[in-house]
Design a protein around this motif. Structure first.
Motif, PDB file in Angstrom:
ATOM      1  N   LEU A 115       4.258  -5.133  -2.328  1.00  0.00           N
ATOM      2  CA  LEU A 115       3.385  -3.963  -2.442  1.00  0.00           C
ATOM      3  C   LEU A 115       3.474  -3.351  -3.834  1.00  0.00           C
ATOM      4  O   LEU A 115       2.460  -2.912  -4.397  1.00  0.00           O
ATOM      5  N   GLN A 116       4.660  -3.337  -4.380  1.00  0.00           N
ATOM      6  CA  GLN A 116       4.816  -2.803  -5.733  1.00  0.00           C
ATOM      7  C   GLN A 116       4.029  -3.637  -6.733  1.00  0.00           C
ATOM      8  O   GLN A 116       3.432  -3.107  -7.679  1.00  0.00           O
ATOM      9  N   ASP A 137      -2.183   2.328  -7.221  1.00  0.00           N
ATOM     10  CA  ASP A 137      -3.539   2.753  -6.854  1.00  0.00           C
ATOM     11  C   ASP A 137      -4.046   2.017  -5.624  1.00  0.00           C
ATOM     12  O   ASP A 137      -4.643   2.630  -4.723  1.00  0.00           O
ATOM     13  N   GLU A 138      -3.799   0.718  -5.577  1.00  0.00           N
ATOM     14  CA  GLU A 138      -4.267  -0.070  -4.435  1.00  0.00           C
ATOM     15  C   GLU A 138      -3.548   0.342  -3.160  1.00  0.00           C
ATOM     16  O   GLU A 138      -4.168   0.457  -2.096  1.00  0.00           O
ATOM     17  N   CYS A 139      -2.244   0.584  -3.244  1.00  0.00           N
ATOM     18  CA  CYS A 139      -1.485   0.989  -2.061  1.00  0.00           C
ATOM     19  C   CYS A 139      -1.976   2.324  -1.512  1.00  0.00           C
ATOM     20  O   CYS A 139      -2.179   2.477  -0.296  1.00  0.00           O
ATOM     21  N   GLY A 144      -4.374   4.886   6.908  1.00  0.00           N
ATOM     22  CA  GLY A 144      -3.306   5.757   7.372  1.00  0.00           C
ATOM     23  C   GLY A 144      -1.915   5.182   7.204  1.00  0.00           C
ATOM     24  O   GLY A 144      -0.935   5.917   7.118  1.00  0.00           O
ATOM     25  N   SER A 145      -1.797   3.860   7.178  1.00  0.00           N
ATOM     26  CA  SER A 145      -0.532   3.168   6.941  1.00  0.00           C
ATOM     27  C   SER A 145      -0.863   1.785   6.391  1.00  0.00           C
ATOM     28  O   SER A 145      -2.018   1.360   6.401  1.00  0.00           O
ATOM     29  N   ILE A 146       0.152   1.092   5.924  1.00  0.00           N
ATOM     30  CA  ILE A 146      -0.034  -0.272   5.416  1.00  0.00           C
ATOM     31  C   ILE A 146       0.726  -1.219   6.326  1.00  0.00           C
ATOM     32  O   ILE A 146       1.936  -1.067   6.534  1.00  0.00           O
ATOM     33  N   GLU A 147       0.022  -2.182   6.880  1.00  0.00           N
ATOM     34  CA  GLU A 147       0.640  -3.180   7.740  1.00  0.00           C
ATOM     35  C   GLU A 147       0.534  -4.547   7.087  1.00  0.00           C
ATOM     36  O   GLU A 147      -0.541  -4.941   6.619  1.00  0.00           O
ATOM     37  N   LEU A 185       8.534   4.294  -2.914  1.00  0.00           N
ATOM     38  CA  LEU A 185       8.367   3.086  -3.721  1.00  0.00           C
ATOM     39  C   LEU A 185       7.894   3.419  -5.126  1.00  0.00           C
ATOM     40  O   LEU A 185       8.378   2.873  -6.118  1.00  0.00           O
ATOM     41  N   PHE A 186       6.916   4.312  -5.186  1.00  0.00           N
ATOM     42  CA  PHE A 186       6.372   4.729  -6.482  1.00  0.00           C
ATOM     43  C   PHE A 186       6.857   6.150  -6.778  1.00  0.00           C
ATOM     44  O   PHE A 186       6.091   7.106  -6.780  1.00  0.00           O
TER      45      PHE A 186
END
Length: 285
Positions: free
Chosen positions: A239-240, A245-247, A255-258, A278-279
């Motif tokens: 993800l990093q 911006d994309e995350c 609402g969340s990232i799966e 993370l950021f």
């Protein structure tokens, strides 16, 4: 770990000729259970898994060796990986199960690129391109060793959708005239191995049938098992790499990232607080 999944090295005494043998059943079955593969794809994936284990015997450090291919044929992606401690994983992607047919490697993959990637736990990654002139995976990998490593190699890999197995023999640098004569003999004998023999016989029986007139040192059995190297930490690292911006864009939309692991189907879910951490320093979104 299952006794049906084994790897063994062997050496022709007083020579620069070595070999390796592998047989996989449970681990191969676990990998096939992740996706419903058409028979030709299951066989190609099994051959690739066996080949990755055999080639991992060349690793002199902690890390992984992977065989990767991308093509324009019915099989669009092929990947088999083995670590120094004989953990394997693999996957194949294909367009349509009903139209996935092919007699040989190039018919299944079509035009595309194949590479061997060696990734040490410490140090730089190395990647070598595998020629795609041969019609079989074994032939392509033999050409790779001849061109890239300058090592004469014979490789035999078979799979039937239930089990896969392989045999490798190789001349090491510094061969003598006696080694040349030995190589001619063992290369001819190895070429007589059949699919049925390699899939059904144990290492001692295979090597005795082929090389009973030679002095062979057979090393201890090493278990092989399926294990995926995915983790929450590695997924966060991916993800990093995607970028802040994309995350945050995905968070705003969903609402969340799966994220699902393509090898073992493990599922990872990340909330806004995870992405904020993370950021670090970019929490005003």
């Amino acid at each position: 770990m299952s006794s049906n999944d084994q790897f063994r090295k062997f050496l022709f005494e007083h020579s620069q000729v070595r070999g390796a043998w592998v047989h996989l059943k449970e681990s191969y079955g676990e990998i096939l259970s992740q996706t419903r593969y058409p028979e030709p794809v299951a066989q190609l994936l099994g051959e690739s898994l066996a080949a990755s284990v055999l080639m991992s015997s060349t690793l002199k450090f902690h890390g992984t060796l992977s065989l990767q291919a991308n093509g324009e044929g019915p099989v669009t992606t092929l990947m088999a990986e083995c670590s120094h401690d004989r953990y394997i994983r693999g996957i194949a992607r294909f367009d349509d199960a009903d139209s996935t047919t092919g007699e040989n490697l190039n018919q299944l993959l079509g035009q595309g690129r194949m590479a061997i990637t060696i990734t040490p736990e410490q140090g730089q990654r190395y990647q070598g391109v595998v020629p795609r002139e041969a019609e079989t995976l074994s032939g392509a990998l033999e050409e790779y060793f001849e061109r890239s490593e300058q090592l004469s190699t014979r490789l035999f890999v078979f799979a039937d959708g239930k089990q896969c197995a392989g045999l490798l023999i190789q001349r090491l640098p510094g061969a003598t005239e006696e080694d040349d004569q030995l190589w001619e003999r063992v290369e001819h004998l190895a070429a007589t191995i059949s699919q049925e023999e390699l899939l059904t016989l144990d290492s001692e029986t295979v090597l005795h049938r082929l090389f009973h007139e030679e002095e062979v040192r057979l090393y201890d059995r090493e278990p092989v098992a399926f294990r995926c190297s995915c983790s929450r930490e590695r997924t966060l690292a991916a993800l990093q790499a995607i970028g802040r911006d994309e995350c945050y864009s995905i968070l705003e939309e969903q609402g969340s990232i799966e994220m699902d692991c393509q090898f073992c189907h493990a599922q990872y879910r990340f909330q806004r607080i995870d992405i904020d951490q993370l950021f670090a320093g970019h929490t005003l979104h």
